[in-house]
Enzyme design. Sequence first.
Site, short mmCIF file in Angstrom:
data_model
loop_
_atom_site.label_atom_id
_atom_site.label_comp_id
_atom_site.label_asym_id
_atom_site.label_seq_id
_atom_site.Cartn_x
_atom_site.Cartn_y
_atom_site.Cartn_z
N GLU A 70 41.95 111.43 14.38
CA GLU A 70 42.59 112.63 13.82
C GLU A 70 44.07 112.64 14.16
OE1 GLU A 70 42.53 117.52 14.09
OE2 GLU A 70 40.92 116.34 15.01
N ASP A 93 28.86 110.31 27.12
CA ASP A 93 27.95 110.47 25.99
C ASP A 93 28.59 111.42 24.98
OD1 ASP A 93 25.92 110.91 24.19
OD2 ASP A 93 24.34 111.08 25.71
N HIS A 145 50.45 118.79 10.33
CA HIS A 145 49.44 117.87 9.79
C HIS A 145 49.99 117.07 8.62
CE1 HIS A 145 45.68 118.41 12.01
NE2 HIS A 145 46.13 119.62 12.29
N LYS A 148 22.45 118.58 24.81
CA LYS A 148 22.97 118.22 23.49
C LYS A 148 22.61 119.24 22.41
CE LYS A 148 22.65 113.41 24.89
NZ LYS A 148 22.02 112.11 24.72
#
Length: 574
Positions: free
Chosen positions: A253, A461, A559, A385
């Site tokens: 990104e 993770d 951006h 998670k």
Amino acid sequence: MEVRRRFQPRAHAASPSHGGLGRRPSAAPAARVQASDALPLPIRHTNLLFSAFFVGSLVFLMRRWREKVRSSIPLHLLGLSEIFAIVGLIASLIYLLSFFGIAFVQSIVSSHDEEDDFLLSGTAPAAPVSSPPPAAICPLLCTDAAAPAPQKNPDVTADDEEIISSVVAGKTPSYALESRLGDCRRAAGVRREALKRITGRAFEGLPLDGFDYASILGQCCELPVGYVQLPVGIAGPLLLDGRQHYVPMATTEGCLVASTNRGCKAIAESGGATSVVLRDGMTRAPAVRFPSARRAADLKAYLEEPNNFETIALVFNRSSRFARLQGIHCALAGRNLYMRFSCSTGDAMGMNMVSKGVQNVLDYLEKDFDDMDIISISGNFCSDKKPAAVNWIEGRGKSVVCEAVIKEAVVKKVLKTNVPALVELNMIKNLAGSAVAGSLGGFNAHASNIVSAIYIATGQDPAQNVESSHCITMMEAVNDGKDLHVSVTMPSIEVGTVGGGTRLASQSACLDLLGVKGASLDTPGANARRLATVVAGAVLAGELSLLSALAAGQLVKSHMKYNRSTKDLSKSAS
């Protein structure tokens, strides 16, 4: 194809003579009888020799022990011949198990587990001789029936060609290539070539060479066919608790690293940030069922009785020298009981460690609660998670608060906005806006952006970004309204500096950059806690910069500048 027993990779395993993909042998290999790994004899002769040795040793020992029993001679008194027979028995048994056992188990697994073979088998079982060859059958994974058949790789050696054909035909399971070939790089190349022929796709752009496939065997990734390249940027220095950190961020990104870097600059020019680790404990919550709710309540009362905790902790802590049980939180749903164990795990993230401790406790409890039915080692009360209120309220992993006071001059000069605008924006956006949305732990601007980027770079993770990104960002004016107090509270940052992906070379290098590589020799768990504070500090910087861009109306402009493809490098340097 003869099945060879597994052996360790050798330095010359990737040479042309061993069929490394992408290299052409200098000459065709001459026909020869393949020697075994144990003796310089053909495999069939070696097998016969060890089989005879095994049977002979076993018969000799049985006869000798029968004579000792009849003569009342203790069995543990061994003569030289008996010692030699025992050694021979063990050696021959090891050889026979290593040669025949692996192939036998793999044949059973492959015949009952279609899921493991789905990736590369894709075809029916071996067809009769009259059927068309496997290459003529349209693979299940090929989505374009009109796609032309892929060209065979001219660099594939004759040895590899035989194995590839066997994989394509479904005769050799793809997951067994590493153990059968003994060369992880070669196995990945063979699997990749087989997948090319099955799918008709060329995998252009997915690199194969330049990665240590042995480093992921049995711990990080199964059935590899290459690796994905991801750029790593550096934000910083992040001045946190009196120390400078250069934070690695793996992301695709645009503007993310630049924005976090700007936040780090604002923090540093204001004297730095400070952090506090409130809690440090990984959780696992098994689910068990009883014949009645009353029996489930009996176990709940037993676990929550303070006098029983010491005994349970002693059983739990056997799992590791770092595991230390901290507490048990129980919840009842009918006759089902959920027990949330929390324990410290040193510098490891600790999921396996706490799971082993929980298993020890369950085995112990079954002796007194024999009507307990263990449903699962994880009953989702952990909660791993998944967004869950229990993690937001009770915490999981490291619970960290990080704060800084940004000077008025820095807010204007570096962040291009003012203190009242930031305070108002944070209240309306992060607090009220998230409440309107019914957010769970999402009272922030983009904490998950920074958490994910650091997690990927340091071998954490990435899926645990779900609960690790729980964050509430607070902003208020201080010092007579001139300066800005900003803080982030993150109750469930799940990180470790040993185990899992932290062992890989690239990720290990990023941990080393932060000064938290491996286990802390002085204080167990110190490196993992330091990494958690760096994550929180980087989130603080990212929140500060993004909210400033929103307050100043610069988000879209930024951006367009950093997140659009261009050949003009001048704007990036401006």
